[in-house]
Design a protein around this motif. Structure first.
Motif, PDB file in Angstrom:
ATOM      1  N   VAL A 275       0.851  -1.197   0.000  1.00 37.53           N
ATOM      2  CA  VAL A 275       0.000   0.000   0.000  1.00 37.53           C
ATOM      3  C   VAL A 275       0.884   1.242   0.000  1.00 37.53           C
ATOM      4  O   VAL A 275       1.605   1.519   0.959  1.00 37.53           O
ATOM      5  CB  VAL A 275      -0.952  -0.004   1.220  1.00 37.53           C
ATOM      6  CG1 VAL A 275      -1.693   1.319   1.336  1.00 37.53           C
ATOM      7  CG2 VAL A 275      -1.934  -1.172   1.098  1.00 37.53           C
ATOM      8  N   ALA A 276       0.806   1.994  -1.110  1.00 30.57           N
ATOM      9  CA  ALA A 276       1.645   3.194  -1.251  1.00 30.57           C
ATOM     10  C   ALA A 276       0.925   4.422  -0.749  1.00 30.57           C
ATOM     11  O   ALA A 276       1.552   5.352  -0.234  1.00 30.57           O
ATOM     12  CB  ALA A 276       2.020   3.385  -2.728  1.00 30.57           C
ATOM     13  N   SER A 277      -0.397   4.441  -0.897  1.00 32.32           N
ATOM     14  CA  SER A 277      -1.149   5.636  -0.509  1.00 32.32           C
ATOM     15  C   SER A 277      -2.572   5.260  -0.124  1.00 32.32           C
ATOM     16  O   SER A 277      -3.092   4.227  -0.563  1.00 32.32           O
ATOM     17  CB  SER A 277      -1.162   6.653  -1.658  1.00 32.32           C
ATOM     18  OG  SER A 277      -1.463   6.008  -2.888  1.00 32.32           O
ATOM     19  N   ILE A 278      -3.171   6.109   0.700  1.00 33.20           N
ATOM     20  CA  ILE A 278      -4.535   5.868   1.200  1.00 33.20           C
ATOM     21  C   ILE A 278      -5.275   7.200   1.179  1.00 33.20           C
ATOM     22  O   ILE A 278      -4.712   8.236   1.558  1.00 33.20           O
ATOM     23  CB  ILE A 278      -4.521   5.351   2.662  1.00 33.20           C
ATOM     24  CG1 ILE A 278      -3.716   4.053   2.773  1.00 33.20           C
ATOM     25  CG2 ILE A 278      -5.939   5.138   3.179  1.00 33.20           C
ATOM     26  CD1 ILE A 278      -3.571   3.534   4.217  1.00 33.20           C
ATOM     27  N   SER A 279      -6.523   7.151   0.745  1.00 28.04           N
ATOM     28  CA  SER A 279      -7.333   8.373   0.781  1.00 28.04           C
ATOM     29  C   SER A 279      -8.616   8.126   1.555  1.00 28.04           C
ATOM     30  O   SER A 279      -9.078   6.986   1.665  1.00 28.04           O
ATOM     31  CB  SER A 279      -7.667   8.833  -0.644  1.00 28.04           C
ATOM     32  OG  SER A 279      -8.247   7.766  -1.379  1.00 28.04           O
ATOM     33  N   THR A 280      -9.195   9.201   2.062  1.00 30.05           N
ATOM     34  CA  THR A 280     -10.488   9.084   2.751  1.00 30.05           C
ATOM     35  C   THR A 280     -11.255  10.392   2.605  1.00 30.05           C
ATOM     36  O   THR A 280     -10.678  11.431   2.277  1.00 30.05           O
ATOM     37  CB  THR A 280     -10.300   8.746   4.250  1.00 30.05           C
ATOM     38  OG1 THR A 280     -11.544   8.276   4.786  1.00 30.05           O
ATOM     39  CG2 THR A 280      -9.859   9.952   5.068  1.00 30.05           C
ATOM     40  N   SER A 281     -12.556  10.301   2.834  1.00 27.25           N
ATOM     41  CA  SER A 281     -13.385  11.514   2.881  1.00 27.25           C
ATOM     42  C   SER A 281     -13.596  11.871   4.340  1.00 27.25           C
ATOM     43  O   SER A 281     -14.278  11.134   5.056  1.00 27.25           O
ATOM     44  CB  SER A 281     -14.765  11.271   2.253  1.00 27.25           C
ATOM     45  OG  SER A 281     -14.687  10.936   0.909  1.00 27.25           O
ATOM     46  N   ALA A 282     -13.043  13.015   4.756  1.00 25.67           N
ATOM     47  CA  ALA A 282     -13.299  13.445   6.138  1.00 25.67           C
ATOM     48  C   ALA A 282     -14.770  13.744   6.333  1.00 25.67           C
ATOM     49  O   ALA A 282     -15.308  13.646   7.429  1.00 25.67           O
ATOM     50  CB  ALA A 282     -12.471  14.684   6.437  1.00 25.67           C
ATOM     51  N   HIS A 283     -15.445  14.097   5.216  1.00 26.12           N
ATOM     52  CA  HIS A 283     -16.866  14.454   5.341  1.00 26.12           C
ATOM     53  C   HIS A 283     -17.777  13.224   5.303  1.00 26.12           C
ATOM     54  O   HIS A 283     -18.991  13.369   5.256  1.00 26.12           O
ATOM     55  CB  HIS A 283     -17.273  15.479   4.277  1.00 26.12           C
ATOM     56  CG  HIS A 283     -16.939  15.096   2.868  1.00 26.12           C
ATOM     57  ND1 HIS A 283     -16.424  15.995   1.968  1.00 26.12           N
ATOM     58  CD2 HIS A 283     -17.027  13.931   2.195  1.00 26.12           C
ATOM     59  CE1 HIS A 283     -16.234  15.399   0.805  1.00 26.12           C
ATOM     60  NE2 HIS A 283     -16.591  14.141   0.920  1.00 26.12           N
ATOM     61  N   LYS A 284     -17.182  12.026   5.285  1.00 29.55           N
ATOM     62  CA  LYS A 284     -18.031  10.833   5.434  1.00 29.55           C
ATOM     63  C   LYS A 284     -17.882  10.398   6.894  1.00 29.55           C
ATOM     64  O   LYS A 284     -18.328  11.100   7.791  1.00 29.55           O
ATOM     65  CB  LYS A 284     -17.635   9.767   4.421  1.00 29.55           C
ATOM     66  CG  LYS A 284     -17.948  10.249   2.991  1.00 29.55           C
ATOM     67  CD  LYS A 284     -17.776   9.214   1.933  1.00 29.55           C
ATOM     68  CE  LYS A 284     -18.257   9.768   0.604  1.00 29.55           C
ATOM     69  NZ  LYS A 284     -17.229   9.862  -0.411  1.00 29.55           N
ATOM     70  N   TYR A 285     -17.210   9.262   7.141  1.00 26.34           N
ATOM     71  CA  TYR A 285     -17.133   8.818   8.536  1.00 26.34           C
ATOM     72  C   TYR A 285     -16.055   9.551   9.339  1.00 26.34           C
ATOM     73  O   TYR A 285     -15.862   9.260  10.512  1.00 26.34           O
ATOM     74  CB  TYR A 285     -17.002   7.295   8.601  1.00 26.34           C
ATOM     75  CG  TYR A 285     -18.307   6.632   8.197  1.00 26.34           C
ATOM     76  CD1 TYR A 285     -19.384   6.609   9.069  1.00 26.34           C
ATOM     77  CD2 TYR A 285     -18.481   6.100   6.929  1.00 26.34           C
ATOM     78  CE1 TYR A 285     -20.594   6.042   8.707  1.00 26.34           C
ATOM     79  CE2 TYR A 285     -19.692   5.536   6.550  1.00 26.34           C
ATOM     80  CZ  TYR A 285     -20.742   5.510   7.441  1.00 26.34           C
ATOM     81  OH  TYR A 285     -21.953   4.970   7.082  1.00 26.34           O
ATOM     82  N   GLY A 286     -15.386  10.546   8.697  1.00 25.55           N
ATOM     83  CA  GLY A 286     -14.548  11.466   9.479  1.00 25.55           C
ATOM     84  C   GLY A 286     -15.417  12.422  10.276  1.00 25.55           C
ATOM     85  O   GLY A 286     -14.928  13.146  11.134  1.00 25.55           O
TER      86      GLY A 286
END
Ligand SMILES: Cc1ncc(COP(=O)(O)O)c(C=O)c1O
Length: 471
Positions: A275-286
């Motif tokens: 795994v080189a990189s990970i993204s997420t939406s803070a406006h979802k379960y953040g």
């Protein structure tokens, strides 16, 4: 002494009109409250309270965001967060030299996330906030492409035909990435046997032009996790036989902020070496209001430096790797507020409460003969179901979706992706704020709607239905 009033004095005429307007009750002001031109800039000004009321009332016609079980995006924050939001709405995230504290807080946030996602050394990771997962995925994809280009150029090989391997159930942002940046998408179709991309058949899709493989933690269609470690193991086997060393980007739009709390033993993050990189939406379960996302690379070497611009015209030197220039800084401060307010334990409690409601709802839906569950909400608190084969010819899930709208619930129905697109599913996204009591009311409304539809003598019209809530 006061100036004598004359009707010719335009100042007084204006003052009279203003006074008259202020005296007139809001909804009884001549012309104004009901007569704004639509789609044409009005000729003149209006009183702020009139304009406010018009905008407020138009927004009222939208669905109730708390009953919107279609969206993954946060619809509730507490009153302290609302205060911070109002106090900091003027901050532009890009003005890092002018707002150094907001910039420092941004760095603190992604460093915390790097730790949460088990980066081997969080101080060597690199990350940034984005406007959401779409931008974060684009940046992750661009870094994969550029790294591949550098390696190919260094070996004197062609860089003309990059491809990216992904599930047919990827979110549209990945289709956009491939389209906008000239990367061939290679979709591995999901099937009833392989409901998610799981490494099966991967060797038939990757080659020397593959820039990376996308693994989704929380597939948009159903909420299911793709097994990142199994995908990585399949890539390990491919490397053994072919020498190809293919990195993974994890699209953790939803799961990136669920798995660390609810499935801490699941290795889906930087614990998986590929795994080189990970993204997420803070406006979802953040749990932040829209729009904020995060993307983090395992180490600075995973983000080619020639993608990062050094901007000087805001004063100082500012590194920038982003598609947007100006965007709200307030959301970053809201994320930091939540990190401080909730900490690990608080996030665990909030996510667990959502999951308990999702599992309850999925369990209730499973007891209804009309429905076949697709999954049960135990990955992210999202689940989908389909109509039981042969249950009815008179109605379908689009009709159910429409009936539930009458009660205010927004619960979409849509076809599954290519190869399974004859299957229509309906999906519920449980978010912070959908309490057990509300969920019980929802179940009553679902049962009533099904009873109503079951009692119909003639088939419901189907024309146009499939467009009602397509994904
Ligand atoms: C798996 C996945 N990736 C990316 C996105 C895009 O996220 P955003 O809406 O934050 O741009 C979504 C949104 O639903 C998603 O579910």
């Amino acid at each position: 002494m006061s100036t004598p009033r004359t009707p010719q004095n335009p100042f007084h005429a204006h003052a009279d009109l203003t006074r008259q307007n202020q005296l007139n009750p809001l909804f009884a002001r001549e012309g104004e409250a009901t007569d704004f031109p639509l789609g044409v800039l009005p000729d003149g000004e209006s009183l702020p309270e009139t304009a406010y009321q018009i905008v407020h009332d138009e927004a009222m016609l939208d669905g109730n965001s708390r009953l919107n079980l279609a969206t993954f995006v946060g619809t509730w924050m507490d009153s302290h967060a609302n205060r911070i939001y109002a106090e900091t709405a003027d901050k532009n995230m890009v003005d890092k030299d002018e707002y150094p504290q907001t910039a420092a807080i941004e760095t603190r946030c992604w460093t915390m996330l790097a730790g949460l996602w088990n980066a081997p050394d969080a101080s060597k990771a690199i990350g940034t906030s984005t406007i959401g997962s779409s931008e974060a995925c684009m940046l992750g994809g661009l870094a994969l492409k550029r790294r591949w280009q550098h390696a190919r150029k260094a070996a004197g090989l062609s860089t003309e035909k990059p491809n990216l391997v992904l599930s047919s159930a990827v979110q549209v942002c990945w289709e956009k990435f491939c389209n906008y940046w000239d990367v061939e998408p290679r979709y591995i179709p999901i099937s009833l046997e392989h409901k998610v991309l799981d490494g099966h058949d991967l060797e038939n899709y990757v080659d020397e032009n593959t820039i990376g493989v996308v693994a989704i933690m929380g597939v948009t269609y159903t909420g299911m996790y793709e097994p990142v470690a199994e995908i990585a193991a399949a890539l390990d086997r491919i490397q053994e036989t072919t020498g190809l060393d293919i990195p993974i980007h994890v699209d953790g739009a939803s799961g990136g902020m669920i798995a660390p709390f609810l499935q801490p033993d699941l290795a889906w993050d930087f614990r998986v070496e590929r795994v080189a990189s990970i993204s997420t939406s803070a406006h979802k379960y953040g749990l932040v209001y829209p729009g904020l996302g995060w993307v983090i690379w395992r180490t600075v070497d995973d983000l080619p430096s020639d993608l990062v611009f050094d901007v000087t015209y805001l004063g100082g030197h500012m590194p920038s790797f982003a598609l947007n220039f100006s965007r709200p800084g307030a959301q970053v401060l809201l994320q930091y507020y939540l990190f401080l307010r909730l900490g690990f334990d608080g996030y665990y409690k909030v996510q667990k409460a959502s999951q308990d409601v999702a599992v309850y709802l999925a369990g209730e839906i499973a007891t209804m003969p009309a429905f076949d569950l697709w999954n049960d909400g135990t990955d992210i608190p999202v689940f989908a179901w389909q109509l039981t084969a042969g249950y009815t010819d008179t109605w379908n899930l689009y009709h159910l979706s429409e009936r539930l709208r009458l009660k205010g619930w927004l619960i979409p129905a849509y076809p599954m992706p290519a190869d399974l697109d004859e299957i229509v599913v309906q999906r519920i996204v449980v978010r912070n704020g959908l309490s057990r009591n509300l969920a019980e009311s929802l179940m009553t409304d679902i049962r009533d709607a099904v009873a109503y539809l079951d009692a119909l003598d003639a088939p419901m019209p189907t024309e146009g239905m499939t467009h009602a809530f397509t994904h």
